[in-house]
Write a protein that holds these residues in place. Structure first.
Motif, PDB file in Angstrom:
ATOM      1  N   ASN A 102      -5.076   8.276   8.550  1.00 19.06           N
ATOM      2  CA  ASN A 102      -4.207   7.107   8.527  1.00 19.06           C
ATOM      3  C   ASN A 102      -2.816   7.482   8.035  1.00 19.06           C
ATOM      4  O   ASN A 102      -2.676   8.211   7.054  1.00 19.06           O
ATOM      5  CB  ASN A 102      -4.813   6.024   7.627  1.00 19.06           C
ATOM      6  CG  ASN A 102      -3.983   4.767   7.620  1.00 19.06           C
ATOM      7  OD1 ASN A 102      -3.085   4.621   6.804  1.00 19.06           O
ATOM      8  ND2 ASN A 102      -4.282   3.860   8.532  1.00 19.06           N
ATOM      9  N   VAL A 103      -1.797   6.980   8.716  1.00 16.92           N
ATOM     10  CA  VAL A 103      -0.419   7.340   8.380  1.00 16.92           C
ATOM     11  C   VAL A 103       0.064   6.693   7.087  1.00 16.92           C
ATOM     12  O   VAL A 103       1.035   7.158   6.489  1.00 16.92           O
ATOM     13  CB  VAL A 103       0.560   7.001   9.532  1.00 16.92           C
ATOM     14  CG1 VAL A 103       0.205   7.769  10.795  1.00 16.92           C
ATOM     15  CG2 VAL A 103       0.611   5.511   9.807  1.00 16.92           C
ATOM     16  N   ASN A 104      -0.583   5.628   6.631  1.00 19.51           N
ATOM     17  CA  ASN A 104      -0.133   4.944   5.416  1.00 19.51           C
ATOM     18  C   ASN A 104      -0.778   5.462   4.141  1.00 19.51           C
ATOM     19  O   ASN A 104      -0.098   5.689   3.155  1.00 19.51           O
ATOM     20  CB  ASN A 104      -0.384   3.435   5.519  1.00 19.51           C
ATOM     21  CG  ASN A 104       0.523   2.793   6.535  1.00 19.51           C
ATOM     22  OD1 ASN A 104       1.695   3.133   6.632  1.00 19.51           O
ATOM     23  ND2 ASN A 104      -0.020   1.887   7.314  1.00 19.51           N
ATOM     24  N   ASP A 105      -2.097   5.638   4.154  1.00 19.62           N
ATOM     25  CA  ASP A 105      -2.758   6.012   2.902  1.00 19.62           C
ATOM     26  C   ASP A 105      -3.646   7.251   2.992  1.00 19.62           C
ATOM     27  O   ASP A 105      -4.256   7.643   2.012  1.00 19.62           O
ATOM     28  CB  ASP A 105      -3.554   4.843   2.340  1.00 19.62           C
ATOM     29  CG  ASP A 105      -4.700   4.402   3.237  1.00 19.62           C
ATOM     30  OD1 ASP A 105      -5.047   5.131   4.190  1.00 19.62           O
ATOM     31  OD2 ASP A 105      -5.245   3.318   2.995  1.00 19.62           O
ATOM     32  N   GLY A 106      -3.751   7.859   4.164  1.00 23.88           N
ATOM     33  CA  GLY A 106      -4.476   9.117   4.295  1.00 23.88           C
ATOM     34  C   GLY A 106      -5.982   9.014   4.491  1.00 23.88           C
ATOM     35  O   GLY A 106      -6.660  10.030   4.515  1.00 23.88           O
ATOM     36  N   CYS A 144       0.831  -1.193   0.000  1.00 20.66           N
ATOM     37  CA  CYS A 144       0.000   0.000   0.000  1.00 20.66           C
ATOM     38  C   CYS A 144       0.870   1.249   0.000  1.00 20.66           C
ATOM     39  O   CYS A 144       2.066   1.184   0.271  1.00 20.66           O
ATOM     40  CB  CYS A 144      -0.933   0.024   1.208  1.00 20.66           C
ATOM     41  SG  CYS A 144      -0.063   0.073   2.779  1.00 20.66           S
ATOM     42  N   LEU A 145       0.254   2.348  -0.334  1.00 29.04           N
ATOM     43  CA  LEU A 145       0.966   3.615  -0.305  1.00 29.04           C
ATOM     44  C   LEU A 145       1.214   4.030   1.133  1.00 29.04           C
ATOM     45  O   LEU A 145       0.438   3.742   2.019  1.00 29.04           O
ATOM     46  CB  LEU A 145       0.142   4.705  -0.996  1.00 29.04           C
ATOM     47  CG  LEU A 145       0.052   4.594  -2.505  1.00 29.04           C
ATOM     48  CD1 LEU A 145      -0.868   5.674  -3.040  1.00 29.04           C
ATOM     49  CD2 LEU A 145       1.410   4.722  -3.153  1.00 29.04           C
ATOM     50  N   ARG A 146       2.303   4.722   1.352  1.00 29.24           N
ATOM     51  CA  ARG A 146       2.588   5.254   2.678  1.00 29.24           C
ATOM     52  C   ARG A 146       3.031   6.695   2.534  1.00 29.24           C
ATOM     53  O   ARG A 146       3.605   7.084   1.530  1.00 29.24           O
ATOM     54  CB  ARG A 146       3.639   4.434   3.388  1.00 29.24           C
ATOM     55  CG  ARG A 146       4.992   4.518   2.700  1.00 29.24           C
ATOM     56  CD  ARG A 146       6.043   3.747   3.447  1.00 29.24           C
ATOM     57  NE  ARG A 146       7.257   3.817   2.640  1.00 29.24           N
ATOM     58  CZ  ARG A 146       8.245   3.002   2.721  1.00 29.24           C
ATOM     59  NH1 ARG A 146       8.208   2.015   3.562  1.00 29.24           N
ATOM     60  NH2 ARG A 146       9.300   3.147   1.971  1.00 29.24           N
ATOM     61  N   LEU A 147       2.766   7.471   3.534  1.00 28.92           N
ATOM     62  CA  LEU A 147       3.189   8.859   3.523  1.00 28.92           C
ATOM     63  C   LEU A 147       4.633   8.936   3.993  1.00 28.92           C
ATOM     64  O   LEU A 147       4.995   8.281   4.964  1.00 28.92           O
ATOM     65  CB  LEU A 147       2.310   9.696   4.452  1.00 28.92           C
ATOM     66  CG  LEU A 147       0.842   9.794   4.057  1.00 28.92           C
ATOM     67  CD1 LEU A 147       0.084  10.548   5.145  1.00 28.92           C
ATOM     68  CD2 LEU A 147       0.689  10.497   2.734  1.00 28.92           C
ATOM     69  N   PRO A 148       5.459   9.724   3.326  1.00 27.89           N
ATOM     70  CA  PRO A 148       6.832   9.871   3.805  1.00 27.89           C
ATOM     71  C   PRO A 148       6.851  10.437   5.216  1.00 27.89           C
ATOM     72  O   PRO A 148       5.943  11.157   5.620  1.00 27.89           O
ATOM     73  CB  PRO A 148       7.432  10.867   2.812  1.00 27.89           C
ATOM     74  CG  PRO A 148       6.548  10.821   1.618  1.00 27.89           C
ATOM     75  CD  PRO A 148       5.184  10.452   2.119  1.00 27.89           C
ATOM     76  N   SER A 149       7.887  10.119   5.962  1.00 28.87           N
ATOM     77  CA  SER A 149       7.948  10.544   7.360  1.00 28.87           C
ATOM     78  C   SER A 149       7.921  12.056   7.497  1.00 28.87           C
ATOM     79  O   SER A 149       7.409  12.579   8.472  1.00 28.87           O
ATOM     80  CB  SER A 149       9.192   9.974   8.032  1.00 28.87           C
ATOM     81  OG  SER A 149      10.350  10.439   7.368  1.00 28.87           O
TER      82      SER A 149
END
Length: 140
Positions: free
Chosen positions: A115-119, A17-22
């Motif tokens: 959500n921290v991974n996909d928003g 899955c997509l994740r948001l950069p730190s």
């Protein structure tokens, strides 16, 4: 080369899955005081929004354990567990439907737990899952 690096930054092959950069996650961070205010507000919002569903679903129960955790039992699938991690300023949700743990940060500009991974928003996922296993709609 740049595209491949960017795709590795944004896509987690382990989770698929997509994740948001730190860096983006850090921008979404809030102060400890704001976090301490937002967690009880979210638990109250969940309780108030889910309370009407108790009458039309056998075994539906809502339990809040102080300001650190909350559970929503929905009968045979099991219980949603919401846990506050003050050190990370994060809200975690275990879903009995997807059998997964989701991690959320509070976004002050959106006034939502994201959500921290996909928003996705916490209440959006919870609503979608409850639609598949319960009668009625949450009132968020």
């Amino acid at each position: 080369m740049f595209r491949r690096s960017l795709s590795r930054l944004l896509f987690s092959p382990r989770r698929g899955c997509l994740r948001l950069p730190s860096l983006v996650q850090q921008r979404m961070g809030i102060s400890s005081e704001a976090y301490a205010t937002q967690v009880p507000k979210m638990f109250a919002r969940l309780r108030e929004g889910l309370e009407p569903m108790k009458t039309s679903n056998d075994g539906f129960a809502i339990d809040i354990d102080g300001e650190e955790s909350m559970s929503v039992t929905i009968g045979s699938p099991g219980a949603y567990q919401f846990t506050s991690d003050a050190k990370k300023k994060e809200l975690q949700m275990f879903s009995p439907i997807s059998a997964n743990v989701y991690y959320y940060n509070y976004d002050e500009s959106k006034q939502e737990w994201v959500n921290v991974n996909d928003g996705h928003y916490l209440v959006e996922l919870l609503t979608r899952e409850l639609l598949t296993s319960c009668s009625g709609l949450p009132e968020f």
